[in-house]
Design a protein around this motif. Structure first.
Motif, mmCIF file in Angstrom:
data_model
loop_
_atom_site.group_PDB
_atom_site.id
_atom_site.type_symbol
_atom_site.label_atom_id
_atom_site.label_comp_id
_atom_site.label_asym_id
_atom_site.label_seq_id
_atom_site.Cartn_x
_atom_site.Cartn_y
_atom_site.Cartn_z
ATOM 1 N N PHE A 67 0.858 -1.183 0.000
ATOM 2 C CA PHE A 67 0.000 0.000 0.000
ATOM 3 C C PHE A 67 0.894 1.232 0.000
ATOM 4 C CE2 PHE A 67 -2.425 -3.384 1.977
ATOM 5 C CZ PHE A 67 -3.632 -3.317 1.311
ATOM 6 N N GLU A 68 0.522 2.222 -0.814
ATOM 7 C CA GLU A 68 1.328 3.421 -0.966
ATOM 8 C C GLU A 68 0.438 4.649 -0.868
ATOM 9 O OE1 GLU A 68 3.288 3.241 -4.697
ATOM 10 O OE2 GLU A 68 4.684 1.639 -4.098
ATOM 11 N N PRO A 69 1.029 5.798 -0.483
ATOM 12 C CA PRO A 69 0.243 7.039 -0.511
ATOM 13 C C PRO A 69 -0.266 7.330 -1.917
ATOM 14 C CG PRO A 69 2.311 7.347 0.673
ATOM 15 C CD PRO A 69 2.392 6.000 0.033
ATOM 16 N N ALA A 70 -1.389 8.009 -1.987
ATOM 17 C CA ALA A 70 -2.001 8.270 -3.286
ATOM 18 C C ALA A 70 -1.152 9.191 -4.147
ATOM 19 C CB ALA A 70 -3.389 8.880 -3.093
ATOM 20 N N GLY A 71 -0.321 10.035 -3.512
ATOM 21 C CA GLY A 71 0.449 11.006 -4.279
ATOM 22 C C GLY A 71 -0.336 12.254 -4.602
ATOM 23 N N LEU A 72 -1.580 12.318 -4.145
ATOM 24 C CA LEU A 72 -2.446 13.478 -4.331
ATOM 25 C C LEU A 72 -2.849 14.006 -2.960
ATOM 26 C CD1 LEU A 72 -4.743 11.921 -7.085
ATOM 27 C CD2 LEU A 72 -2.745 13.370 -7.461
ATOM 28 N N PHE A 73 -3.614 15.068 -2.944
ATOM 29 C CA PHE A 73 -4.158 15.632 -1.706
ATOM 30 C C PHE A 73 -3.064 15.893 -0.664
ATOM 31 C CE2 PHE A 73 -6.906 12.133 -3.317
ATOM 32 C CZ PHE A 73 -7.807 12.918 -4.015
ATOM 33 N N ALA B 267 -8.102 10.077 4.128
ATOM 34 C CA ALA B 267 -6.888 9.903 3.336
ATOM 35 C C ALA B 267 -7.124 8.823 2.293
ATOM 36 C CB ALA B 267 -5.705 9.532 4.239
ATOM 37 N N TRP B 268 -6.267 8.827 1.260
ATOM 38 C CA TRP B 268 -6.432 7.885 0.153
ATOM 39 C C TRP B 268 -5.109 7.206 -0.137
ATOM 40 C CZ3 TRP B 268 -11.378 7.235 -1.390
ATOM 41 C CH2 TRP B 268 -12.282 8.251 -1.062
ATOM 42 N N VAL B 269 -5.153 5.911 -0.372
ATOM 43 C CA VAL B 269 -3.948 5.132 -0.646
ATOM 44 C C VAL B 269 -4.182 4.262 -1.879
ATOM 45 C CG1 VAL B 269 -3.225 5.081 1.783
ATOM 46 C CG2 VAL B 269 -4.653 3.238 0.870
ATOM 47 N N ARG B 270 -3.069 3.833 -2.473
ATOM 48 C CA ARG B 270 -3.110 2.900 -3.594
ATOM 49 C C ARG B 270 -2.764 1.509 -3.074
ATOM 50 N NH1 ARG B 270 -2.905 5.995 -8.327
ATOM 51 N NH2 ARG B 270 -2.166 8.132 -8.001
ATOM 52 N N GLY B 271 -3.530 0.522 -3.472
ATOM 53 C CA GLY B 271 -3.262 -0.856 -3.095
ATOM 54 C C GLY B 271 -2.790 -1.662 -4.292
ATOM 55 N N PHE B 272 -1.871 -2.587 -4.048
ATOM 56 C CA PHE B 272 -1.338 -3.442 -5.120
ATOM 57 C C PHE B 272 -1.643 -4.892 -4.763
ATOM 58 C CE2 PHE B 272 0.927 0.492 -5.393
ATOM 59 C CZ PHE B 272 1.067 0.714 -6.756
ATOM 60 N N CYS B 273 -2.290 -5.559 -5.703
ATOM 61 C CA CYS B 273 -2.799 -6.906 -5.443
ATOM 62 C C CYS B 273 -2.254 -7.878 -6.486
ATOM 63 C CB CYS B 273 -4.333 -6.890 -5.485
ATOM 64 S SG CYS B 273 -5.086 -8.511 -5.213
ATOM 65 N N LEU B 274 -1.680 -8.978 -6.005
ATOM 66 C CA LEU B 274 -1.219 -10.058 -6.880
ATOM 67 C C LEU B 274 -2.331 -11.088 -6.988
ATOM 68 C CD1 LEU B 274 1.403 -11.056 -8.384
ATOM 69 C CD2 LEU B 274 1.739 -12.560 -6.412
ATOM 70 N N VAL B 275 -2.794 -11.331 -8.206
ATOM 71 C CA VAL B 275 -3.878 -12.292 -8.452
ATOM 72 C C VAL B 275 -3.262 -13.578 -8.997
ATOM 73 C CG1 VAL B 275 -5.989 -12.761 -9.734
ATOM 74 C CG2 VAL B 275 -5.521 -10.452 -8.884
ATOM 75 N N GLU C 165 -3.237 -2.657 -9.714
ATOM 76 C CA GLU C 165 -3.346 -1.541 -8.770
ATOM 77 C C GLU C 165 -4.821 -1.278 -8.509
ATOM 78 O OE1 GLU C 165 -2.886 3.277 -8.689
ATOM 79 O OE2 GLU C 165 -1.334 2.140 -9.771
ATOM 80 N N VAL C 166 -5.190 -1.238 -7.251
ATOM 81 C CA VAL C 166 -6.567 -0.975 -6.843
ATOM 82 C C VAL C 166 -6.561 0.363 -6.114
ATOM 83 C CG1 VAL C 166 -8.560 -1.836 -5.591
ATOM 84 C CG2 VAL C 166 -6.967 -3.456 -6.625
ATOM 85 N N SER C 167 -7.199 1.349 -6.690
ATOM 86 C CA SER C 167 -7.132 2.683 -6.102
ATOM 87 C C SER C 167 -8.417 3.465 -6.429
ATOM 88 C CB SER C 167 -5.904 3.421 -6.635
ATOM 89 O OG SER C 167 -5.987 3.553 -8.033
ATOM 90 N N LEU C 168 -8.696 4.439 -5.625
ATOM 91 C CA LEU C 168 -8.001 4.798 -4.400
ATOM 92 C C LEU C 168 -8.789 4.219 -3.233
ATOM 93 C CD1 LEU C 168 -7.236 8.519 -5.192
ATOM 94 C CD2 LEU C 168 -5.562 6.699 -5.122
ATOM 95 N N LEU C 169 -8.073 3.698 -2.235
ATOM 96 C CA LEU C 169 -8.703 3.090 -1.081
ATOM 97 C C LEU C 169 -8.775 4.114 0.051
ATOM 98 C CD1 LEU C 169 -6.674 0.786 -2.496
ATOM 99 C CD2 LEU C 169 -7.864 -0.646 -0.864
ATOM 100 N N PRO C 170 -9.928 4.231 0.734
ATOM 101 C CA PRO C 170 -10.092 5.277 1.740
ATOM 102 C C PRO C 170 -9.553 4.861 3.105
ATOM 103 C CG PRO C 170 -12.146 4.109 1.474
ATOM 104 C CD PRO C 170 -11.180 3.492 0.492
ATOM 105 N N VAL C 171 -9.003 5.837 3.820
ATOM 106 C CA VAL C 171 -8.643 5.700 5.235
ATOM 107 C C VAL C 171 -9.475 6.746 5.963
ATOM 108 C CG1 VAL C 171 -6.810 5.771 6.942
ATOM 109 C CG2 VAL C 171 -6.318 4.926 4.647
#
Length: 340
Positions: free
Chosen positions: A61-67, A76-84, A159-165
């Motif tokens: 999980f990484e910061p969105a790079g925005l806001f 807050a918003w983050v980017r999630g990375f998922c291996l399928v 990449e699954v985005s943007l995920l809320p915090v």
């Protein structure tokens, strides 16, 4: 006692549920879509399960790079990375390897055809986007080297985005500024003058109907003039005699819904349950033609308390590229009610 759910887990589970529903059609083999590590899925597959599995491994999980101005009380918003990773079983004359590719191909197709999902989270709707990402050999090797004795299976990274915090105690949003102005007074004059502020002039607003994703336009019409914000004193004769009259523009005949929001010191902005159905009667808003505009009378839900009322119009739209249902919202209008 089970752990409480979080917005992060709800969004990840929503994508899992979306894939599970799509992969398990009426004429298909049973596919279990699970959240976990590839090692855990490989262990479950090795126990002789008769069903296929698709494992979703949210490993980064990484910061969105925005806001950049997000405060602790804001979402807050983050980017999630998922291996399928598929863990298929052999069926009849089709081996595990080919079924792995069939499952992975279906996941790729679903992500391509419907990359945007709308997920309800804590009384709001989050728009989620799923995007295929490259995964180099070095990163792939490092990732699978953490999975113990699990044998590598063909996989895809999304990449699954943007995920809320969402904070447990969110900050209440403040009121909007209805208008800004400047008063000038000569300090050496004997007579005092009263500074006055005039709201900005309303420009012509004509939605571009050549674009399928056009949004409605709104303006108040008061005393023959257009306005984007109005102000009154609670209990005043002016407020008692006031009925908001709305100029609604867009594609004539198109249905829209009008939504009120109310602001108070204790609750911030809250959606009001009053929803009005209306149809657009004008292709545009031209302030110099306000006297003859087709207007809609729309009473305020409540005039007894100081605060602010915001109004916007919404229309439903289906994006042609992927069939995602979206809501297009107009510019907001504001009415401020101040204490006497």
């Amino acid at each position: 006692m089970a752990l409480a759910t979080s917005p992060l887990s709800l969004v990840c589970k929503a994508w899992r549920a979306h894939l599970d529903s799509a992969l398990n059609g009426p004429d298909r083999s049973k596919v279990n879509v699970v959240l976990g590590t590839p090692a855990g899925a490989a262990s479950a597959a090795g126990d002789g399960s008769p069903h296929h599995q698709v494992n979703l491994f949210f490993y980064r999980f990484e910061p969105a790079g925005l806001f950049p101005d997000t405060l602790p009380g804001d979402t807050a918003w983050v980017r999630g990375f998922c291996l399928v990773t598929p863990f298929a079983v052999g069926e009849d004359s089709v081996g595990e390897g080919e079924n792995d590719l069939r499952l992975l191909g279906e996941v790729l197709r679903l992500a391509h055809e419907q990359p945007v999902l709308q997920v309800p989270v804590d009384d709001t709707v989050v728009q989620l986007q799923v995007m295929l990402q490259p995964l180099g050999l070095d990163a792939l090797n490092q990732l699978w080297s953490t999975q113990g004795d699990a044998v590598y299976r063909p996989s895809a990274l999304f990449e699954v985005s943007l995920l809320p915090v969402i904070p447990a105690q969110p900050t209440l949003a403040g009121p909007w500024a209805g208008a800004l102005g400047l008063g000038v007074q000569a300090p050496l004059t004997a007579e005092a003058t009263t500074p006055s502020a005039r709201g900005p002039a309303v420009p012509a607003m004509v939605p571009d109907l050549r674009q399928s994703d056009w949004a409605p336009a709104l303006a108040w019409v008061q005393d023959g003039q257009c306005a984007l914000s109005l102000g009154f004193v609670v209990g005043s004769p002016a407020l008692a005699a006031f009925t908001p009259r709305l100029w609604l523009a867009g594609q004539p005949g198109m249905p829209v819904t009008l939504h009120w929001q109310h602001w108070s010191r204790t609750q911030g902005w809250v959606d009001h349950p009053t929803v009005t159905e209306a149809r657009i009667a004008s292709p545009g808003i031209w302030p110099d033609q306000a006297a003859g505009a087709p207007l809609l009378a729309l009473p305020l839900p409540d005039t007894s308390q100081p605060g602010q009322w915001a109004l916007h119009a919404e229309r439903a739209w289906v994006r042609p590229a992927d069939g995602a249902p979206l809501t297009l919202r107009s510019n907001p209008l504001l009415i401020s009610l101040s204490a006497a």
